[in-house]
Design an enzyme around this catalytic site. Sequence first.
Site, PDB file in Angstrom:
ATOM      1  N   ASP A  65      -3.024 -49.868 -16.897  1.00  0.00           N
ATOM      2  CA  ASP A  65      -2.951 -48.782 -17.882  1.00  0.00           C
ATOM      3  C   ASP A  65      -3.523 -47.558 -17.183  1.00  0.00           C
ATOM      4  O   ASP A  65      -4.093 -47.672 -16.092  1.00  0.00           O
ATOM      5  CB  ASP A  65      -3.747 -49.133 -19.152  1.00  0.00           C
ATOM      6  CG  ASP A  65      -3.136 -48.487 -20.382  1.00  0.00           C
ATOM      7  OD1 ASP A  65      -3.009 -47.247 -20.398  1.00  0.00           O
ATOM      8  OD2 ASP A  65      -2.778 -49.209 -21.326  1.00  0.00           O
ATOM      9  N   HIS A 106       2.043 -45.435 -20.236  1.00  0.00           N
ATOM     10  CA  HIS A 106       0.664 -45.831 -19.916  1.00  0.00           C
ATOM     11  C   HIS A 106       0.546 -46.085 -18.414  1.00  0.00           C
ATOM     12  O   HIS A 106      -0.067 -47.068 -18.000  1.00  0.00           O
ATOM     13  CB  HIS A 106       0.265 -47.087 -20.694  1.00  0.00           C
ATOM     14  CG  HIS A 106       0.009 -46.869 -22.159  1.00  0.00           C
ATOM     15  ND1 HIS A 106      -1.255 -46.798 -22.689  1.00  0.00           N
ATOM     16  CD2 HIS A 106       0.850 -46.683 -23.197  1.00  0.00           C
ATOM     17  CE1 HIS A 106      -1.169 -46.604 -24.005  1.00  0.00           C
ATOM     18  NE2 HIS A 106       0.098 -46.529 -24.335  1.00  0.00           N
ATOM     19  N   GLU A 154       4.481 -46.865 -26.403  1.00  0.00           N
ATOM     20  CA  GLU A 154       3.964 -45.498 -26.403  1.00  0.00           C
ATOM     21  C   GLU A 154       4.322 -44.685 -25.161  1.00  0.00           C
ATOM     22  O   GLU A 154       3.534 -43.842 -24.737  1.00  0.00           O
ATOM     23  CB  GLU A 154       2.436 -45.517 -26.584  1.00  0.00           C
ATOM     24  CG  GLU A 154       2.012 -46.137 -27.888  1.00  0.00           C
ATOM     25  CD  GLU A 154       0.511 -46.141 -28.112  1.00  0.00           C
ATOM     26  OE1 GLU A 154       0.093 -45.785 -29.223  1.00  0.00           O
ATOM     27  OE2 GLU A 154      -0.247 -46.496 -27.180  1.00  0.00           O
TER      28      GLU A 154
HETATM   29  C1  ACM Z   1      -0.600 -50.825 -28.420  1.00  0.00           C
HETATM   30  O1  ACM Z   1      -1.552 -50.994 -29.182  1.00  0.00           O
HETATM   31  N1  ACM Z   1      -0.350 -49.621 -27.923  1.00  0.00           N
HETATM   32  C2  ACM Z   1       0.283 -51.907 -28.057  1.00  0.00           C
END
Ligand code: ACM
Length: 618
Positions: free
Chosen positions: A142, A213, A266
Site C-alpha cells: 500500500d 493504493h 479505491e
Molecule cells: C478497503 O477498505 N479499502 C478495502
Amino acid sequence: MKVLVTLLLAALGILPAPVSYEMGDGVTQAKEVEVAEGKRAFTKWSAQLPAFARKEAYRITVTPKRVLIEANTPEGVYRARTTLAQLEKPYHCGVIIDYPRFAWRGAMLDISRHFRDKDFILKQIDALSEVKLNVLHLHLTDAAGWRLEIKSHPELEKGAWRVGDTWREWTSTGSRYGGTYGGFLSQDDAREIVAYAAAHHMTVVPEIEMPGHSRETVYACPEIGCNPDSEDLCPGKEATFKFLEEVLDEVMDLFPSEYIHIGGDEAGKRDWKDCPDCRKRMADEGLTTVEELQSYLVRRIERYLNAHGRKLIGWDEILEGGLSPNATVMSWRGTDGGRQALKEGHDAVMTPGNRCYLDKAQDAPIFEPEGFGGYLPIDSIYVYDPAAGMPADKLEHLLGVQGNLWHELIPTPDHTEYMLYPRIFAIAEIGWSPLSVKDSDDFRERATAMAAGLRERGYHTFKLEEEVGERPECNLRTDHLALGAAVTYATPWHRNYPAGRASALVDGRQGGWSYGGNWQGFLSDVDVTIDLGAVRPVHYVTATFLAHPSAGIYQPKRVRIDISTDGETFTTVSDLVGENPDGLYVPYGAPVGRDARYIRYRATRTKEWLFTDEIQVY
Ligand code: ACM
Ligand code: ZN
C-alpha cells in the site's frame, strides 16, 4: 443419561461453539487420544455435508475408557485437537460433532500501514488457528509501505521505508519515502510464515494492491506510473504488466494459496484520462470509461493467475467496469458487492465495513485509542449473518467471512492485538458455528475467558469484562420543548446520513458513539429553524456535535442561535466559537431566557462533515 448441553457451552469454553455436543456421565480415565482418520464409518456419516465441511468435520467421543477423534482428513483431526485443547482435563464423557458453516474464515492484517514482522505474525497464527480461523490475509503493499522482498525488483525496498513512524507524522510531513520507518518480510520470512500457517491448517492469502493504493510502487519503479508521482499504476504501459507478472511469479512461488488477492479498491484513476499510454490503451481496446480500463487490467491479471492455476480475489470495486470471468469478490462497502457477485454466479467473501472492520473503536471512543472512525463492539459483530440478504439459490457461492484490521492508526504490535482480541473470536464463531447454536451471552462468557487465557500467554487483549458499552444518551428518549416540532432545513442533510430525516433533530433520540444511526450528517453548514407551534418561554437550547477526524468529521467552527416570535424578525441569543475541532462529542448550548416560537440553529463547518443528533429546547 445424555443431556443436550448447549447451555453448558459457556462452562466448557469451546469457541467457536460446536455444531452439537451431547454430554454423558463422568470423566474419562484415558491418557491418550486415539485418532481414526479417513475410516469408513465417519466418511459415510459425513457424506451428507458439503465438500468443504466434510474436509474439516470431526467427531470426538469421550467414554470412561477412550478419547477418540474421527475425521476424514488431517485438517479435521487438527480442528478436533483445537477443541480438545479448550476443554479442561480430565475430559468429560460425551460426543462432539462439528463442522464449519463456511469454508473461508479469515483475518486480515494490514502490515503496510504499520509493519509487523515475522515473529509477530507467527504469534498471531497461534491464536487465530485456535479458534478455527483458516485464512490469514496479509495486506502486503500500500502507499505507506511495500512489505515483501521481490528478488527480480530489489528497488521495491525503496518503497518500504518512509518518513514518520505514525500515520499522522507520515501524512502531515508530505507522505514521503526514504526515511527510517518501515521494513519488509524477506522471502525466507514469507516461506516460514506460510509453512507455520500450513502446520496450523491456515492459508496465507497474499495481497498485492493494484492498480490503486500504489504510490510506494510507483515511487520505487517510476516507469510503471502514468507519471512518477502517480498514485495508481498505469494500465496503458506494457512495462506495468511485465512488472506485475514478475512480482506475481515470485508471490505465487512463495504463497501456495489458491487465491491471490490483487486489491483493486479505491483507485483514484486521476492520471489515466490524461496519460497518452492510457488513452492509447483505451482506444485500442475500445474502452470508454476508466472503470473499464481498470477492468482491463484486472482481467489481464486474472488470465495470468488462472494460467498458473490460481484464482483472483479482489475488493468489490473489481465489479465496476465488468467483473473478470472467474474472479472472487471481497465485499467491503457493505454487502451489495457480495450480493451482486453471487447473483452473477461469482464467489464472494463478506467483510462489510460496518460489521467486520476491526479498526473501529471497540468501546466508548472517549476512552479508547484513536480509531479510524466508528464504533464496532463485539456484540455488533457477533449478530452479523453473512447469508442475510443474499440470494438463497446462490449460497454455495458464499465462501465465508473475514475480519479486517487496517493499521493506519495502529502504531504498535500491542495495539494490533488489542484491536484483534477478542473481536476476531466473533468472526470465528460467525464463520464456523451454525446459527442454531449461536448465543450472544454465552459467546461473551467464552470470549471473555479466552481473552484472559491469551493475556496469560503474553497477548495484549481488550478486557471485555471492563467494557463500557454504547453511549448512554442513545438509549434515553430525551423530553424537551421541541419534541415533534416542525423543522425547516435551509441546508439539507446528506442523503447517506438522514437519521430520522425531517424529524431527526427533534425526535428525542440522540446518537451512539458512531456517526450514522441517530446522527444526521451534513456535507455543508447546518442551518435549520424549529417552529415550536406557539410563543413559549424558552430557557435553554443545545445540540451536540460529533467528530471523527479520521473520517473527515469535525466540530463546527461557529454555532449561532437566533430566536423569533413571528418567524420574520430574529434576534441572536448566542454566537459561539468552536474551540476544539477534534473534540469527540461537544455540546454547543446557550441560555435564552425569553419568549420565542422559532429557533434558528446554525453551525458553520470547519471542513468536510458536520454531524449532530438532537436540538434540545428547554
Ligand atoms: C478497503 O477498505 N479499502 C478495502
Ligand atoms: Zn497511464
